[in-house]
Design a protein around this motif. Sequence first.
Motif, mmCIF file in Angstrom:
data_model
loop_
_atom_site.group_PDB
_atom_site.id
_atom_site.type_symbol
_atom_site.label_atom_id
_atom_site.label_comp_id
_atom_site.label_asym_id
_atom_site.label_seq_id
_atom_site.Cartn_x
_atom_site.Cartn_y
_atom_site.Cartn_z
ATOM 1 N N ASP A 209 25.106 39.635 33.533
ATOM 2 C CA ASP A 209 26.513 39.524 33.923
ATOM 3 C C ASP A 209 27.313 39.247 32.651
ATOM 4 O OD1 ASP A 209 29.031 38.812 34.703
ATOM 5 O OD2 ASP A 209 28.406 37.311 36.173
ATOM 6 N N THR A 240 33.383 42.605 33.588
ATOM 7 C CA THR A 240 34.627 42.363 34.303
ATOM 8 C C THR A 240 35.760 43.085 33.601
ATOM 9 O OG1 THR A 240 36.157 40.755 35.213
ATOM 10 C CG2 THR A 240 35.207 40.209 33.099
ATOM 11 N N SER A 242 38.781 41.862 34.328
ATOM 12 C CA SER A 242 39.800 40.839 34.599
ATOM 13 C C SER A 242 39.999 39.878 33.441
ATOM 14 C CB SER A 242 39.400 40.012 35.825
ATOM 15 O OG SER A 242 38.687 40.755 36.774
ATOM 16 N N LYS A 243 39.073 39.854 32.488
ATOM 17 C CA LYS A 243 39.190 38.896 31.398
ATOM 18 C C LYS A 243 39.742 39.630 30.161
ATOM 19 C CE LYS A 243 36.184 35.391 33.263
ATOM 20 N NZ LYS A 243 34.983 35.464 34.098
HETATM 21 C C1 LIG Z 1 34.779 35.330 35.490
HETATM 22 C C2 LIG Z 1 33.369 35.652 35.846
HETATM 23 C C3 LIG Z 1 33.086 36.460 36.949
HETATM 24 C C4 LIG Z 1 34.150 36.940 37.882
HETATM 25 O O1 LIG Z 1 34.887 37.993 37.362
HETATM 26 P P1 LIG Z 1 36.258 38.402 38.065
HETATM 27 O O2 LIG Z 1 36.489 39.788 37.616
HETATM 28 O O3 LIG Z 1 37.289 37.428 37.630
HETATM 29 O O4 LIG Z 1 35.993 38.317 39.551
HETATM 30 C C5 LIG Z 1 31.766 36.794 37.181
HETATM 31 N N1 LIG Z 1 30.779 36.347 36.382
HETATM 32 C C6 LIG Z 1 31.019 35.565 35.323
HETATM 33 C C7 LIG Z 1 29.877 35.122 34.452
HETATM 34 C C8 LIG Z 1 32.328 35.179 35.020
HETATM 35 O O5 LIG Z 1 32.571 34.393 33.976
#
Ligand SMILES: *Cc1c(COP(=O)(O)O)cnc(C)c1O
Length: 395
Positions: A209, A240, A242-243
């Motif tokens: 992840d 992601t 989103s970050k």
């Molecule tokens: C932030 C995060 C997520 C979630 O991602 P989103 O796109 O914000 O839902 C999943 N896994 C990890 C390790 C994260 O830090």
Amino acid sequence: MASVHELEFLKEKINELKEQGVYRRLPELQGPSGAVSVINGKEVVNLSSNNYLGFANHPRLKRAAIDAVEKYGAGAGAVRTIIGTMDIHNELERILAEFKREEAVIVFQSGLTCNSGTIPAVMEEGDLIISDELNHASIIDGCRLSKADTVRYKHSDMNDLERVLKENVHKYRNRMIITDGVFSMDGDIAKLPDIVGLAERYDCMTYIDDAHASGVLGQSGRGTVDHFGLHGRVDFTIGTLSKAIGVMGGYVAGRQVLVDWLKHRGRPFLFSTAQPPAVVGAIIEAVKMLMESTEYTERLWENAKYFKAKMKDLGFNTGKSETPITPVIIGEEAKAMKFSDKLFEEGVFAQGIAYPTVPKGTARVRTIVTAGHTKEQLDRAVEVFRKVGEEMKVI
Ligand SMILES: *Cc1c(COP(=O)(O)O)cnc(C)c1O
């Protein structure tokens, strides 16, 4: 007796939170997320966003979002599998696969739904998941939703991982090791070469992840697999959008057969509506920017190294961070919260983080430096840390 509709049981729980001092009011942004933001009415240096590359408010992403709205509208109209797949969704998956140097990619609505949707789609009763004890909550959710057995190993402890493998793998049909790429509270990087080596020795699949590594680690932010040169040796890569990518969404990268299967059994893909055009348009632009140039990630790392070195020089305990996530470990829970409040008074926003998010006695303020910060802003932040650190006898 109060009526059931008063939700007395929740009031009691909320009161418990207040007694424990962990009830929270959310800080509010009055404007975009940026290197400097207006938070609760005050302009401060923002050291708590995940907006690593400054893309969340970037003019090119905003333009692409507006163009996508003009061409495709505000919503996608359906789930991907009915009639919610637009040509831009397919284009996004193609460009992400190219960027990640993987066979195929499937996009979900968030990183969280990637984990909660993918793990139960591939692991079932009679299978084994081997999970780092500090893995993200959404991995834990995904493991629980699958009917596989889950065994945890000590954080990044390769001896403990091997012990778990030795004791368990022979009892199960399919086996998978799951780890975060970058751990969000300490900023350390998974020992992926060792994990992949052990996985190959014990015939396990690997699942990473890469939420905090997407757009951060590897060439132009291609992730932890790229950082370690392990292309083709990790079966599931989650990223992601989103970050660092600055918008919203997540993706699973890997083999074509995996993507084909998730299009049939990944529940968030089947049962929750496709991302809206503005989101998809802005992400495509962000990925193109990373494919055109490494300037964004270079600036991010330059800033991160600059800030980390200054904080270490001042004598702060920044733990074992190797990435732009720099924890400033204070210890006692209440003191860390007080520290964060004082930083805010002096013009720096850095969120306090305490038990149960991190172990007792390791409460901290967590900082994330971005490519958008100027040296002047970082110097100002360091100066505030020095002042508050001396006042509170942390340094
Ligand atoms: C932030 C995060 C997520 C979630 O991602 P989103 O796109 O914000 O839902 C999943 N896994 C990890 C390790 C994260 O830090």
